[in-house]
Design an enzyme around this catalytic site. Structure first.
Site, PDB file in Angstrom:
ATOM      1  CB  ILE A  64      12.778 -13.065 -24.599  1.00 39.14           C
ATOM      2  CG1 ILE A  64      13.790 -12.151 -25.289  1.00 39.14           C
ATOM      3  CG2 ILE A  64      11.556 -13.215 -25.498  1.00 39.14           C
ATOM      4  CD1 ILE A  64      13.356 -10.702 -25.454  1.00 39.14           C
ATOM      5  N   GLY A  65      11.950 -14.098 -21.437  1.00 41.57           N
ATOM      6  CA  GLY A  65      11.010 -14.870 -20.620  1.00 41.57           C
ATOM      7  C   GLY A  65      11.547 -16.182 -20.100  1.00 41.57           C
ATOM      8  CB  SER A  66      12.244 -19.427 -21.555  1.00 39.03           C
ATOM      9  OG  SER A  66      12.963 -19.120 -22.708  1.00 39.03           O
ATOM     10  CD  GLU A 117       8.417 -18.104 -20.814  1.00 41.74           C
ATOM     11  OE1 GLU A 117       8.392 -18.961 -21.716  1.00 41.74           O
ATOM     12  OE2 GLU A 117       8.451 -16.877 -21.063  1.00 41.74           O
ATOM     13  NE  ARG A 146      15.336 -29.916 -32.645  1.00 47.14           N
ATOM     14  CZ  ARG A 146      15.279 -28.741 -32.018  1.00 47.14           C
ATOM     15  NH1 ARG A 146      14.144 -28.100 -31.899  1.00 47.14           N
ATOM     16  NH2 ARG A 146      16.379 -28.239 -31.503  1.00 47.14           N
ATOM     17  CB  CYS A 178      11.306 -15.162 -33.546  1.00 53.84           C
ATOM     18  SG  CYS A 178      10.887 -15.862 -31.955  1.00 53.84           S
ATOM     19  CD  GLU A 226      15.815 -14.369 -33.480  1.00 53.56           C
ATOM     20  OE1 GLU A 226      14.708 -14.751 -33.114  1.00 53.56           O
ATOM     21  OE2 GLU A 226      16.613 -15.057 -34.109  1.00 53.56           O
ATOM     22  CG  HIS A 281      19.085 -19.035 -32.335  1.00 54.87           C
ATOM     23  ND1 HIS A 281      18.755 -17.704 -32.449  1.00 54.87           N
ATOM     24  CD2 HIS A 281      17.917 -19.710 -32.312  1.00 54.87           C
ATOM     25  CE1 HIS A 281      17.446 -17.599 -32.515  1.00 54.87           C
ATOM     26  NE2 HIS A 281      16.908 -18.792 -32.437  1.00 54.87           N
ATOM     27  CB  CYS A 315      14.797 -15.517 -28.855  1.00 56.41           C
ATOM     28  SG  CYS A 315      13.198 -16.372 -28.997  1.00 56.41           S
TER      29      CYS A 315
HETATM   30  N1  GLN Z   1       8.643 -15.994 -23.871  1.00 56.88           N
HETATM   31  C1  GLN Z   1       9.138 -17.009 -24.754  1.00 56.88           C
HETATM   32  C2  GLN Z   1      10.504 -17.461 -24.291  1.00 56.88           C
HETATM   33  O1  GLN Z   1      11.219 -16.684 -23.740  1.00 56.88           O
HETATM   34  C3  GLN Z   1       9.246 -16.481 -26.168  1.00 56.88           C
HETATM   35  C4  GLN Z   1       9.747 -17.518 -27.133  1.00 56.88           C
HETATM   36  C5  GLN Z   1       9.590 -17.176 -28.590  1.00 56.88           C
HETATM   37  O2  GLN Z   1       9.337 -16.083 -28.973  1.00 56.88           O
HETATM   38  N2  GLN Z   1       9.756 -18.110 -29.464  1.00 56.88           N
HETATM   39  O3  GLN Z   1      10.887 -18.609 -24.500  1.00 56.88           O
HETATM   40 ZN    ZN Z   2      11.785 -15.166 -30.126  1.00 57.96          ZN
END
Ligand code: GLN
Ligand code: ZN
Length: 764
Positions: free
Chosen positions: A437-439, A490, A521, A649, A671, A700, A732
């Site tokens: 998803i990226g990070s 990222e 938080r 998400c 998700e 998670h 995610c």
């Molecule tokens: N690209 C973001 C990541 O991978 C997406 C995060 C998200 O949707 N909350 O962290």
């Molecule tokens: Zn997400």
């Protein structure tokens, strides 16, 4: 005499003292007694602040160690069986087990479900009711905090979640209606009210924001019934609050309640109150929320006063309370703590502490006449004018560009099916393509480097060369694991909105503008104050660098316009839709530049798309239209061969699947693993035409899923979707995970995709 009040004060503390005290306690570094001492000192400080500002009546029990809805569950003894509560007092141990889960000798349980409180970014712990749920008074909190305030010389108005909202926002086992539990619940409320009266309270506040939702007749009847009982229960005066929207079709129900005061949100409710004024029964006062509890803009005192005067004309000032639209929980603590915001901008803002002054000024104006507060009114008028005329807000070029880009033409003219074929000719991806998803893990080292750089302890040069090393190694890692579409990781991003906001014009950032999101938080939303532009490329260099390291496609990564809007404090001088469309144009510049620089796949994340849905169904269509337009606008003008992805998400997608399809991303990742792909049903029922990556494992949890588990989930997905439609990815981003589990999980995920390819090749 009109009376000033607030519905609740931020409880996290001006320097997030509560957050740090809680975290020390959870780590076992501090005793419960020490935590309670800190909390009591904070409450005392907040009551004193309100008194010093001149607020006539302060709330109590607006404090919470975690969440006010969870407090209510503890108060009425609604503790799910799995927490093994034996009855009696619900202590902090049980309370935090529900909030955060517990893993100790004899008790290994996950946290209770958490979800967003109405359309805010505040999350509450969802009350969970058994079919045969019973209730009993199980904490002393509202009594103790009332007595504590009393001891300090404050006669407060204790706050409770009203019984109907409490039940409606909860969930009962087997999908049964929670409202059926009203008869069982009311005796406990009666007991609470009597207890408060005995302690010396004269008023009690019952928060009933559910009165702004679409209610069926059962819910409306529940209101009538509940308040008839509470009316008779004690001699306490009942102060019922509604907020986050006008009453709409529930106005009749609300005005018929046998209560002494009804609070209305005049910020979200607009002019509705004018039509309600003549209908207010003589026995009822109105509390008018004219100061926004959801946003950070300084109040236009003259405009608010005009509204309030209309109310006093009809009701008389004795029957008018002046307040904020909702609890100040959703605003940051104190603007004077901001040292970096420039003077002009600060002159346009008000945080919780400043809102107290606004409420007091308005009340004085009602009671003593406008002349008594002439200076404050003049200052407010000047601030309104300065903001309306400021060059920093209005950029004619942005407005002209938006005007010239007709929204109905936003998006991609070629249908996905044709685009997809062209993209595939170029990308040559296997069946069940794998991606993330990226990070990637934001280790302590990553966070340390970023903060060192921010503090000026690291030069741009050394920070960037360190980042490049990270990108290099994450690309090598993904190559080695065998993923098909790669990402740059990222590592340079602290937060998916702040990172973009910092590079766009029209955004401002606070140092201390923290707002509670859940438990300890907090988030620090940017403030969008002006027209938005993208002065220079934001992500292009990282994407291009990452792409230079591998022949496989690397996705460009952007946060979408609706998400940037949702997670910011938004300007109130133009519709949200206009701001969203301006952000979309700025993102469009970035998208086109990424494409020009050779990035073939661009992901525009929209995790907040679903949460932007308005509270009332009647408003959904308008929202979906402008939100979809915003997404489409951000990728308008790209070539057919460029593949646009999006990500959302966990959410219930049923209500918005048609809009998701209208967004027309070539690929959406979702998700879904926690619900065992059940969420896909929405997409299947709708016959979603584009490609989908249903998350195959939950990021998670540190748990590493097995290949077989993921194959099972993918098998399930192939029964619902065409194999050609399916992508394989985690749920995610991986930023909260550690490297060892990330590696193991992705290796298994790639193996699962390969197994699926064989199965489908064999079976086809
Ligand atoms: N690209 C973001 C990541 O991978 C997406 C995060 C998200 O949707 N909350 O962290
Ligand atoms: Zn997400």
């Amino acid at each position: 005499m009109a009376t000033s009040t607030i519905l609740g004060f931020p409880r996290i503390g001006k320097a997030r003292e509560l957050k740090f005290a809680l975290e020390r306690f959870w780590r076992g570094e501090e005793s419960e007694a020490a935590l309670r001492t800190t909390a009591a000192a904070m409450r005392a400080e907040h009551w004193a602040l309100q008194r010093d500002a001149g607020i006539d009546v302060s709330p109590s029990n607006d404090f919470s160690f975690y969440d006010q809805v969870l407090d209510q569950s503890a108060l009425v003894g609604a503790v799910p069986e799995r927490y093994r509560w034996a009855g009696g007092e619900v202590g902090l141990e049980t309370f935090f087990a529900m909030a955060r889960g517990a893993q100790r000798e004899g008790l290994d349980v996950p946290a209770a479900e958490m979800t967003k409180w109405f359309d805010t970014n505040y999350h509450y712990i969802v009350p969970e009711f058994a079919t045969d749920q019973t209730f009993a008074l199980s904490t002393r909190k509202p009594f103790d905090e009332f007595a504590e305030a009393r001891g300090l010389g404050f006669t407060t108005r204790p706050v409770l979640i009203g019984p109907v909202t409490y039940l409606l926002e909860g969930k009962r086992a087997k999908g049964a209606s929670s409202l059926e539990l009203l008869d069982a619940l009311l005796p406990v409320y009666v007991e609470i009210l009597r207890g408060l009266e005995t302690k010396g309270a004269t008023w009690v506040q019952l928060d009933e924001p559910a009165l702004v939702l679409d209610l069926d007749s059962a819910a409306r009847e529940a209101y009538a019934k509940a308040y008839a009982v509470l009316r008779k229960a004690s001699g306490l005066k009942l102060f019922v609050t509604t907020y986050f929207q006008g009453l709409g079709t529930n106005a009749g129900t609300a005005l018929a309640l046998p209560v002494d005061a009804l609070h209305l949100d005049l910020v979200r409710g607009g002019d509705e109150f004018l039509t309600l004024l003549p209908q207010v029964p003589a026995s009822m006062s109105l509390s008018l929320g004219v100061v926004s509890g959801r946003n950070v803009w300084r109040n236009d005192l003259s405009a608010s006063l005009t509204k309030l005067e209309k109310a006093t004309e009809v009701l008389g000032s004795d029957r008018v309370w002046v307040s904020a639209s909702c609890s100040l929980l959703h605003t940051p603590h104190d603007l004077t703590a901001e040292m970096v915001l420039d003077r002009e901008l600060k002159g346009w803002l008000a945080f919780a502490r400043q809102k107290l002054d606004e409420i007091v000024t308005l009340t004085r104006a009602l009671n003593e006449g406008r002349s008594a507060v002439a200076d404050a009114l003049a200052a407010s008028d000047a601030a309104v004018l300065s903001r309306a005329q400021s060059r920093r807000l209005h950029d004619p070029a942005v407005r002209a560009r938006l005007r010239d880009q007709p929204l109905e033409k936003a998006g991609r003219p070629t249908p996905h099916r044709e685009r997809g074929a062209k993209q595939q000719a170029l990308l040559k991806l296997p069946l069940f393509p794998t991606t993330t998803i990226g990070s990637f893990p934001q280790t302590t080292e990553v966070r340390q480097k970023r903060s060192q750089f921010k503090q000026g302890k690291l030069t741009t040069e050394s920070y960037e060369s360190w980042l490049k090393e990270q990108v290099k190694s994450v690309i090598a890692f993904q190559d080695e694991v065998g993923l098909d579409v790669l990402v740059h990781g990222e590592f340079e991003r602290n937060d998916m909105v702040e990172y973009f906001g910092e590079q766009l014009s029209g955004f401002a950032f606070t140092q201390n503008g923290w707002v509670q999101s859940y438990g300890s938080r907090c988030v620090k939303p940017p403030i969008i104050f002006g027209d938005v532009t993208r002065p220079k490329p934001m992500t292009v260099a990282w994407a291009v660098y990452a792409q230079s390291l591998t022949p496989k496609p690397v996705k460009g990564m952007l946060t979408g316009p609706v998400t940037i809007l949702q997670w910011s404090f938004v300007r109130d001088d133009q519709p949200r839709s206009v701001t969203a469309h301006q952000i979309a144009l700025a993102l469009q510049d970035e998208v086109l530049e990424l494409e020009k620089e050779g990035i073939a796949i661009i992901q525009i994340d929209e995790p907040a798309f679903r949460e932007g849905l308005p509270l009332r169904r009647a408003d959904w269509e308008a929202y979906c239209t402008w939100a979809v337009d915003a997404f489409r606008l951000s990728s308008t003008g790209v070539k057919d061969t460029t593949q646009i992805h999006t990500h959302m998400c966990y959410a219930s997608f049923n209500d918005v699947v048609a809009s998701i399809a209208a967004m027309d991303a070539d690929v959406i990742s979702l998700e879904t693993s926690r619900s065992q792909m059940e969420l896909l049903d929405a997409f299947v029922g709708f016959k979603y035409p584009n490609d989908i990556g249903p998350g195959v494992y939950d990021i998670h949890s540190p748990r590493v899923p097995s290949e077989a588990e993921m194959v099972t989930l993918l098998d399930k997905a192939t029964r619902l979707l065409k194999p050609q439609q399916i992508w394989v990815n985690p749920d995610c981003g991986l930023k909260t995970r550690d490297w060892p589990e990330t590696r193991a999980a992705l290796v298994a995920m790639v193996a699962a995709a390969k197994t699926m390819r064989k199965k489908c090749a064999g079976g086809a």
